[in-house]
Design a protein around this motif. Structure first.
Motif, PDB file in Angstrom:
ATOM      1  N   LEU A  21       0.831  -1.208   0.000  1.00  0.00           N
ATOM      2  CA  LEU A  21       0.000   0.000   0.000  1.00  0.00           C
ATOM      3  C   LEU A  21       0.860   1.250   0.000  1.00  0.00           C
ATOM      4  O   LEU A  21       0.552   2.234  -0.702  1.00  0.00           O
ATOM      5  CB  LEU A  21      -0.923  -0.025   1.221  1.00  0.00           C
ATOM      6  N   ALA A  22       1.956   1.239   0.769  1.00  0.00           N
ATOM      7  CA  ALA A  22       2.859   2.391   0.790  1.00  0.00           C
ATOM      8  C   ALA A  22       3.495   2.599  -0.583  1.00  0.00           C
ATOM      9  O   ALA A  22       3.611   3.737  -1.065  1.00  0.00           O
ATOM     10  CB  ALA A  22       3.933   2.188   1.858  1.00  0.00           C
ATOM     11  N   PHE A  23       3.894   1.512  -1.216  1.00  0.00           N
ATOM     12  CA  PHE A  23       4.525   1.626  -2.531  1.00  0.00           C
ATOM     13  C   PHE A  23       3.534   2.141  -3.566  1.00  0.00           C
ATOM     14  O   PHE A  23       3.886   2.970  -4.412  1.00  0.00           O
ATOM     15  CB  PHE A  23       5.064   0.260  -2.958  1.00  0.00           C
ATOM     16  N   ILE A  24       2.299   1.660  -3.502  1.00  0.00           N
ATOM     17  CA  ILE A  24       1.282   2.109  -4.452  1.00  0.00           C
ATOM     18  C   ILE A  24       1.009   3.597  -4.293  1.00  0.00           C
ATOM     19  O   ILE A  24       0.900   4.342  -5.280  1.00  0.00           O
ATOM     20  CB  ILE A  24      -0.013   1.293  -4.262  1.00  0.00           C
ATOM     21  N   VAL A  25       0.913   4.052  -3.041  1.00  0.00           N
ATOM     22  CA  VAL A  25       0.664   5.475  -2.792  1.00  0.00           C
ATOM     23  C   VAL A  25       1.821   6.325  -3.297  1.00  0.00           C
ATOM     24  O   VAL A  25       1.626   7.399  -3.882  1.00  0.00           O
ATOM     25  CB  VAL A  25       0.426   5.709  -1.284  1.00  0.00           C
ATOM     26  N   LEU A  26       3.041   5.854  -3.092  1.00  0.00           N
ATOM     27  CA  LEU A  26       4.228   6.627  -3.475  1.00  0.00           C
ATOM     28  C   LEU A  26       4.657   6.375  -4.920  1.00  0.00           C
ATOM     29  O   LEU A  26       5.627   6.983  -5.375  1.00  0.00           O
ATOM     30  CB  LEU A  26       5.393   6.285  -2.544  1.00  0.00           C
ATOM     31  N   SER A  27       3.981   5.484  -5.615  1.00  0.00           N
ATOM     32  CA  SER A  27       4.435   5.085  -6.942  1.00  0.00           C
ATOM     33  C   SER A  27       4.557   6.250  -7.944  1.00  0.00           C
ATOM     34  O   SER A  27       5.516   6.255  -8.730  1.00  0.00           O
ATOM     35  CB  SER A  27       3.522   3.992  -7.512  1.00  0.00           C
ATOM     36  N   PRO A  28       3.651   7.249  -7.959  1.00  0.00           N
ATOM     37  CA  PRO A  28       3.859   8.352  -8.902  1.00  0.00           C
ATOM     38  C   PRO A  28       5.177   9.092  -8.652  1.00  0.00           C
ATOM     39  O   PRO A  28       5.909   9.405  -9.615  1.00  0.00           O
ATOM     40  CB  PRO A  28       2.647   9.267  -8.647  1.00  0.00           C
ATOM     41  N   PHE A  29       5.479   9.349  -7.383  1.00  0.00           N
ATOM     42  CA  PHE A  29       6.736  10.027  -7.063  1.00  0.00           C
ATOM     43  C   PHE A  29       7.933   9.148  -7.404  1.00  0.00           C
ATOM     44  O   PHE A  29       8.935   9.619  -7.970  1.00  0.00           O
ATOM     45  CB  PHE A  29       6.759  10.394  -5.575  1.00  0.00           C
ATOM     46  N   LEU A  30       7.844   7.860  -7.070  1.00  0.00           N
ATOM     47  CA  LEU A  30       8.944   6.942  -7.366  1.00  0.00           C
ATOM     48  C   LEU A  30       9.162   6.796  -8.864  1.00  0.00           C
ATOM     49  O   LEU A  30      10.303   6.728  -9.325  1.00  0.00           O
ATOM     50  CB  LEU A  30       8.654   5.571  -6.740  1.00  0.00           C
ATOM     51  N   LEU A  32       8.475   9.091 -11.139  1.00  0.00           N
ATOM     52  CA  LEU A  32       9.084  10.336 -11.607  1.00  0.00           C
ATOM     53  C   LEU A  32      10.569  10.368 -11.269  1.00  0.00           C
ATOM     54  O   LEU A  32      11.409  10.751 -12.103  1.00  0.00           O
ATOM     55  CB  LEU A  32       8.380  11.526 -10.964  1.00  0.00           C
ATOM     56  N   LEU A  33      10.907   9.937 -10.059  1.00  0.00           N
ATOM     57  CA  LEU A  33      12.313   9.895  -9.652  1.00  0.00           C
ATOM     58  C   LEU A  33      13.088   8.915 -10.517  1.00  0.00           C
ATOM     59  O   LEU A  33      14.215   9.207 -10.957  1.00  0.00           O
ATOM     60  CB  LEU A  33      12.404   9.488  -8.178  1.00  0.00           C
ATOM     61  N   ALA A  34      12.494   7.743 -10.786  1.00  0.00           N
ATOM     62  CA  ALA A  34      13.157   6.754 -11.632  1.00  0.00           C
ATOM     63  C   ALA A  34      13.335   7.279 -13.044  1.00  0.00           C
ATOM     64  O   ALA A  34      14.354   7.009 -13.707  1.00  0.00           O
ATOM     65  CB  ALA A  34      12.338   5.461 -11.649  1.00  0.00           C
ATOM     66  N   LEU A  35      12.355   8.046 -13.541  1.00  0.00           N
ATOM     67  CA  LEU A  35      12.456   8.626 -14.879  1.00  0.00           C
ATOM     68  C   LEU A  35      13.612   9.606 -14.966  1.00  0.00           C
ATOM     69  O   LEU A  35      14.369   9.620 -15.938  1.00  0.00           O
ATOM     70  CB  LEU A  35      11.143   9.319 -15.236  1.00  0.00           C
ATOM     71  N   ARG A  47      19.286   1.371 -20.475  1.00  0.00           N
ATOM     72  CA  ARG A  47      18.687   2.646 -20.111  1.00  0.00           C
ATOM     73  C   ARG A  47      17.262   2.458 -19.601  1.00  0.00           C
ATOM     74  O   ARG A  47      16.563   1.530 -19.973  1.00  0.00           O
ATOM     75  CB  ARG A  47      18.700   3.594 -21.303  1.00  0.00           C
ATOM     76  N   MET A  48      16.883   3.381 -18.724  1.00  0.00           N
ATOM     77  CA  MET A  48      15.571   3.390 -18.073  1.00  0.00           C
ATOM     78  C   MET A  48      15.353   2.137 -17.215  1.00  0.00           C
ATOM     79  O   MET A  48      14.223   1.752 -16.935  1.00  0.00           O
ATOM     80  CB  MET A  48      14.442   3.507 -19.106  1.00  0.00           C
ATOM     81  N   ARG A  49      16.448   1.522 -16.768  1.00  0.00           N
ATOM     82  CA  ARG A  49      16.324   0.317 -15.949  1.00  0.00           C
ATOM     83  C   ARG A  49      15.611   0.616 -14.638  1.00  0.00           C
ATOM     84  O   ARG A  49      14.822  -0.198 -14.150  1.00  0.00           O
ATOM     85  CB  ARG A  49      17.714  -0.268 -15.688  1.00  0.00           C
ATOM     86  N   SER A  50      15.873   1.780 -14.038  1.00  0.00           N
ATOM     87  CA  SER A  50      15.230   2.123 -12.765  1.00  0.00           C
ATOM     88  C   SER A  50      13.720   2.288 -12.937  1.00  0.00           C
ATOM     89  O   SER A  50      12.936   1.852 -12.081  1.00  0.00           O
ATOM     90  CB  SER A  50      15.848   3.404 -12.184  1.00  0.00           C
TER      91      SER A  50
END
Length: 423
Positions: A21-30, A32-35, A47-50
């Motif tokens: 649940l925490a990962f799902i909530v934070l997934s948009p931020f994560l 964007l950070l991975a991008l 490339r784009m492995r993260s």
């Protein structure tokens, strides 16, 4: 050490749900950070492995959470577990397994561009009848959970089989696999606690209960390939007076020597079963979460091949030694197929050099990595150095290990695990 079942149910399962649940909530931020990290490393390989890993992890968390809640619901409607062993609820649990693996397979296709190509016997009328009318015992190489999950996915979703799997007890640390694996007819093996004979009896019971759509999946190697396991397996055969089998094992650089006990017991317990041998190549390096980050292939074709041995062609009435030789001959065929079908034309392992004496036997992961570099070949850390044993002094503290191992993994082109004792 595996925690007791009650701890796994009351602690591990809720913990995974909270993390999901925490990962799902934070997934948009994560994401964007991975991008951002991916764009910064655009010119590097993979490339784009993260971002790919973040998306794949999101798929897993969603599938894992949905599966756990679905299993809880089945437990409640089954009279709080009272009817879980009945046929209707067994069918529903197999449907849950199929859904979970379908989701994970689709996730791997969309995030990593995974492609699977299966070379199978020609679908003649006789082959079509055989696929529908008889149980099968599936003997596959052991190459990490990735290839294993693909195998189970194919059996369920493509061939309409109900797999019974012989697997390591440590896999019960995954909550959904723990619940599903124990509600359905499977065997979890923990060699360190009891003898092999106990598990052999359990495997025989699984095989004896196979129906026409049943499939018993066994990994005769018992563990993933590492240089130490390969070498110790050969030495164990030599010390057991089986020099003939040791010689055959030396000619199979891609595989560990198969353990015939459970395999032959299953074949004897189900005389109507055909035997399927499975070879595959492509996800050999994916053993841990770290491997998904470092080694998960992008836009790669995963190849698999299987052969059917009809039930009346299996040497069930032969002597035990003849059956073992038959198993080794098939294992040699699988090894040759792997050599010819490595993705990207990767080089074949050319055997593992022996240490100078038994006292020099590597006992750590770092020593195992050193084995990859024969005497006379430069080591990764010093291209001018020609003694591979110098690698053993690179890491003297635990804090150094991760960085060195990651570097050597990249140089070697595969992950080398710790050298667990060969059972």
């Amino acid at each position: 050490m595996l925690p007791p079942r009650l701890i796994r149910r009351l602690v591990l399962a809720p913990l995974v749900v909270v993390l999901a649940l925490a990962f799902i909530v934070l997934s948009p931020f994560l994401a964007l950070l991975a991008l951002v990290f991916g764009l910064a490393a655009w010119s590097r390989p993979g490339r784009m492995r993260s971002l790919r890993l973040t998306c794949f992890a999101l798929v897993w968390f969603i599938a894992e959470t949905a599966t756990l809640f679905g299993l809880l619901g089945l437990w409640i409607v089954a009279g709080f577990g009272g009817r879980l062993r009945t046929e209707p609820y067994q069918s529903r649990h197999y449907a849950v397994v199929r859904w979970f693996l379908d989701v994970m397979y689709d996730g791997a296709v969309k995030t990593y561009g995974l492609r699977l190509e299966v070379d199978e016997p020609e679908l003649t009328p006789e082959e079509r009848i055989a696929r529908l009318a008889r149980p099968v015992i599936v003997l596959s190489r052991h190459a990490g959970p990735g290839d294993s999950f693909l195998l189970i996915h194919e059996l369920l979703s493509v061939y309409g089989r109900r797999p019974r799997v012989v697997m390591k007890s440590a896999l019960q640390l995954d909550p959904s696999l723990d619940v599903l694996g124990n509600r359905l007819p499977n065997v979890f093996i923990q060699h360190s606690k009891v003898g092999e004979s106990v598990f052999t009896e359990q495997i025989k019971r699984l095989a004896a209960g196979l129906g026409s759509t049943g499939a018993l999946v066994i990994f005769p190697e018992g563990a993933n390939w590492t240089p130490g396991r390969w070498r110790r397996g050969i030495r164990w055969l030599e010390r057991s007076g089986r020099g003939d089998l040791a010689a055959k094992a030396k000619d199979m650089p891609n595989l560990l020597p198969p353990r015939p006990g459970g395999t032959l017991a299953a074949i004897a317990a189900c005389p109507d079963a055909d035997v399927i041998f499975v070879a595959h190549a492509g996800l050999d390096n994916i053993v841990s979460v770290g491997d998904v980050w470092r080694n998960f292939p992008i836009d790669q074709l995963i190849r698999a091949r299987w052969w059917r041995v009809p039930h009346d062609a299996v040497p069930r009435t032969a002597t035990h030694d003849a059956q073992v030789q038959w198993l080794y001959d098939w294992w040699k065929l699988i090894d040759s197929w792997i050599t010819e079908n490595r993705p990207g034309g990767a080089a074949v392992r050319q055997g593992v050099p022996e240490p100078a004496d038994d006292t020099a036997e590597p006992v750590t992961e770092l020593s195992a990595l050193a084995i990859l570099h024969p005497v006379g070949e430069p080591t990764p850390c010093d291209r001018g150095e020609h003694q591979y044993r110098a690698l053993t002094v690179l890491c003297v503290t635990d804090k150094d290990m991760a960085g060195i191992v990651g570097h050597l993994d990249a140089v070697a082109g595969r992950r080398i695990g710790a050298l667990d004792p060969f059972h």
